[in-house]
Scaffold this motif. Structure first.
Motif, PDB file in Angstrom:
ATOM      1  N   VAL A  16       9.310   4.451   4.491  1.00 25.69           N
ATOM      2  CA  VAL A  16       8.055   3.887   4.512  1.00 25.69           C
ATOM      3  C   VAL A  16       7.566   3.672   3.399  1.00 25.69           C
ATOM      4  O   VAL A  16       6.956   2.572   2.658  1.00 25.69           O
ATOM      5  CB  VAL A  16       7.058   4.884   5.330  1.00 25.69           C
ATOM      6  CG1 VAL A  16       5.582   4.430   5.180  1.00 25.69           C
ATOM      7  CG2 VAL A  16       7.528   4.792   6.994  1.00 25.69           C
ATOM      8  N   THR A  22       6.840   0.777   8.367  1.00 27.35           N
ATOM      9  CA  THR A  22       5.430   1.354   8.716  1.00 27.35           C
ATOM     10  C   THR A  22       6.025   2.181   9.907  1.00 27.35           C
ATOM     11  O   THR A  22       6.922   2.000  10.622  1.00 27.35           O
ATOM     12  CB  THR A  22       5.172  -0.060   9.648  1.00 27.35           C
ATOM     13  OG1 THR A  22       4.846  -0.959   8.316  1.00 27.35           O
ATOM     14  CG2 THR A  22       3.781   0.428  10.246  1.00 27.35           C
ATOM     15  N   TRP A  61      -3.470   3.966  13.235  1.00 24.33           N
ATOM     16  CA  TRP A  61      -3.205   4.567  11.743  1.00 24.33           C
ATOM     17  C   TRP A  61      -4.463   5.179  11.260  1.00 24.33           C
ATOM     18  O   TRP A  61      -5.564   4.724  11.454  1.00 24.33           O
ATOM     19  CB  TRP A  61      -2.599   3.592  10.852  1.00 24.33           C
ATOM     20  CG  TRP A  61      -1.195   3.109  11.396  1.00 24.33           C
ATOM     21  CD1 TRP A  61      -0.008   3.514  10.868  1.00 24.33           C
ATOM     22  CD2 TRP A  61      -0.958   2.079  12.142  1.00 24.33           C
ATOM     23  NE1 TRP A  61       1.077   2.901  11.716  1.00 24.33           N
ATOM     24  CE2 TRP A  61       0.572   1.819  12.445  1.00 24.33           C
ATOM     25  CE3 TRP A  61      -1.575   0.869  12.722  1.00 24.33           C
ATOM     26  CZ2 TRP A  61       1.123   0.792  13.043  1.00 24.33           C
ATOM     27  CZ3 TRP A  61      -1.245  -0.076  13.221  1.00 24.33           C
ATOM     28  CH2 TRP A  61       0.318  -0.233  13.419  1.00 24.33           C
ATOM     29  N   SER A  63      -7.566   5.433   9.145  1.00 25.00           N
ATOM     30  CA  SER A  63      -8.240   4.336   8.235  1.00 25.00           C
ATOM     31  C   SER A  63      -9.335   4.945   7.455  1.00 25.00           C
ATOM     32  O   SER A  63     -10.096   5.781   7.880  1.00 25.00           O
ATOM     33  CB  SER A  63      -8.924   3.445   9.560  1.00 25.00           C
ATOM     34  OG  SER A  63      -7.657   2.764  10.297  1.00 25.00           O
ATOM     35  N   GLU A  87      -0.964  -5.684   0.779  1.00 25.41           N
ATOM     36  CA  GLU A  87      -0.371  -4.501   0.814  1.00 25.41           C
ATOM     37  C   GLU A  87      -1.146  -3.438  -0.300  1.00 25.41           C
ATOM     38  O   GLU A  87      -1.700  -4.008  -1.115  1.00 25.41           O
ATOM     39  CB  GLU A  87       1.122  -4.622   0.267  1.00 25.41           C
ATOM     40  CG  GLU A  87       1.863  -3.240   0.302  1.00 25.41           C
ATOM     41  CD  GLU A  87       3.207  -3.474  -0.385  1.00 25.41           C
ATOM     42  OE1 GLU A  87       3.921  -2.345  -0.131  1.00 25.41           O
ATOM     43  OE2 GLU A  87       3.448  -4.358  -1.158  1.00 25.41           O
ATOM     44  N   HIS A  96       4.370   2.823  -1.244  1.00 23.52           N
ATOM     45  CA  HIS A  96       3.929   1.694  -0.142  1.00 23.52           C
ATOM     46  C   HIS A  96       2.938   2.937   0.731  1.00 23.52           C
ATOM     47  O   HIS A  96       3.288   3.770   1.116  1.00 23.52           O
ATOM     48  CB  HIS A  96       4.731   1.165   0.851  1.00 23.52           C
ATOM     49  CG  HIS A  96       4.474   0.567   1.919  1.00 23.52           C
ATOM     50  ND1 HIS A  96       3.554  -0.876   1.740  1.00 23.52           N
ATOM     51  CD2 HIS A  96       4.307   0.788   3.320  1.00 23.52           C
ATOM     52  CE1 HIS A  96       3.258  -1.145   3.056  1.00 23.52           C
ATOM     53  NE2 HIS A  96       3.717  -0.303   3.904  1.00 23.52           N
ATOM     54  N   GLY A  98       0.304   1.094   3.169  1.00 23.09           N
ATOM     55  CA  GLY A  98      -0.155   0.438   4.141  1.00 23.09           C
ATOM     56  C   GLY A  98      -0.535  -0.857   3.789  1.00 23.09           C
ATOM     57  O   GLY A  98      -0.200  -1.507   3.013  1.00 23.09           O
ATOM     58  N   HIS A  99      -1.864  -1.303   4.421  1.00 17.49           N
ATOM     59  CA  HIS A  99      -2.420  -2.582   4.308  1.00 17.49           C
ATOM     60  C   HIS A  99      -3.713  -2.347   4.336  1.00 17.49           C
ATOM     61  O   HIS A  99      -4.551  -1.297   4.672  1.00 17.49           O
ATOM     62  CB  HIS A  99      -2.079  -3.525   5.082  1.00 17.49           C
ATOM     63  CG  HIS A  99      -0.584  -3.912   5.021  1.00 17.49           C
ATOM     64  ND1 HIS A  99       0.545  -3.251   5.654  1.00 17.49           N
ATOM     65  CD2 HIS A  99      -0.146  -5.101   4.372  1.00 17.49           C
ATOM     66  CE1 HIS A  99       1.491  -3.768   5.169  1.00 17.49           C
ATOM     67  NE2 HIS A  99       1.380  -4.723   4.680  1.00 17.49           N
ATOM     68  N   CYS A 113      -5.676   0.625   6.333  1.00 16.47           N
ATOM     69  CA  CYS A 113      -4.957   1.166   7.191  1.00 16.47           C
ATOM     70  C   CYS A 113      -3.673   1.787   6.817  1.00 16.47           C
ATOM     71  O   CYS A 113      -2.655   1.002   6.029  1.00 16.47           O
ATOM     72  CB  CYS A 113      -4.392   0.093   8.044  1.00 16.47           C
ATOM     73  SG  CYS A 113      -3.459   0.281   9.621  1.00 16.47           S
ATOM     74  N   VAL A 114      -3.583   3.160   6.694  1.00 19.53           N
ATOM     75  CA  VAL A 114      -2.468   3.913   5.857  1.00 19.53           C
ATOM     76  C   VAL A 114      -1.583   4.574   6.879  1.00 19.53           C
ATOM     77  O   VAL A 114      -2.051   5.174   7.788  1.00 19.53           O
ATOM     78  CB  VAL A 114      -3.361   4.928   5.179  1.00 19.53           C
ATOM     79  CG1 VAL A 114      -2.225   5.593   4.153  1.00 19.53           C
ATOM     80  CG2 VAL A 114      -4.353   4.322   4.228  1.00 19.53           C
ATOM     81  N   ASN A 115      -0.249   4.665   6.479  1.00 20.48           N
ATOM     82  CA  ASN A 115       0.620   5.381   7.080  1.00 20.48           C
ATOM     83  C   ASN A 115       0.631   6.880   6.959  1.00 20.48           C
ATOM     84  O   ASN A 115       0.326   7.159   5.732  1.00 20.48           O
ATOM     85  CB  ASN A 115       2.393   5.154   6.742  1.00 20.48           C
ATOM     86  CG  ASN A 115       2.474   3.415   7.040  1.00 20.48           C
ATOM     87  OD1 ASN A 115       2.545   3.183   8.272  1.00 20.48           O
ATOM     88  ND2 ASN A 115       2.635   2.706   6.284  1.00 20.48           N
ATOM     89  N   SER A 118       2.887   8.532   4.395  1.00 24.50           N
ATOM     90  CA  SER A 118       2.811   8.263   3.045  1.00 24.50           C
ATOM     91  C   SER A 118       1.825   9.332   2.350  1.00 24.50           C
ATOM     92  O   SER A 118       1.628   9.140   1.143  1.00 24.50           O
ATOM     93  CB  SER A 118       2.563   6.869   2.892  1.00 24.50           C
ATOM     94  OG  SER A 118       1.231   6.351   3.241  1.00 24.50           O
TER      95      SER A 118
END
Length: 126
Positions: A16, A22, A61, A63, A87, A96, A98-99, A113-115, A118
């Motif tokens: 990720v 993701t 995810w 947010s 990104e 990385h 998220g987006h 929007c975050v993993n 991470s």
């Protein structure tokens, strides 16, 4: 040459954060976290998001409507998967995260929007 991130991270964390993967929606450790504190980069510990900027977007995810005051989140154009997205990566270590999307709540209108994978969470000490 050896990749030092492979020694520091689990296989999934590496996929990720270092390969722009993701995690599956609704599986992340911090999706439902309501504790007070700060979310920091899993790789380098940079402060990324405060808990008071977290909201339930229903996307699967964690947010956030804004990044931390330290401005450790940077943006890149992502044209993968046949879509144009933005990104978000850690400014300090290029991980990385998220987006970011323009469909978040006031006051910013942003949805980071975050993993979960991470991030690490640093709870507020009493």
């Amino acid at each position: 040459m050896s990749d030092p991130w492979k020694d520091k991270l689990s296989e999934e964390e590496y996929r990720v954060t270092r390969q722009a993967g993701t995690e599956r929606p609704y599986t992340g450790e911090y999706l439902d976290n309501k504790a007070t504190g700060n979310y920091v980069c899993k790789c380098c510990g940079a402060n990324l998001f405060a808990s008071d900027a977290k909201f339930d977007s229903g996307c699967g995810w964690p947010s956030f409507f804004e990044q931390s005051e330290e401005a450790n989140v940077v943006y890149r154009v992502d044209n993968s998967l046949g879509m144009k997205r933005t990104e978000i990566v850690c400014k300090n270590c290029d991980a990385h995260l998220g987006h970011v999307f323009d469909d978040g709540p006031k006051p910013t209108g942003q949805r980071y929007c975050v993993n979960s994978i991470s991030l690490n969470f640093k709870g507020q000490e009493d």
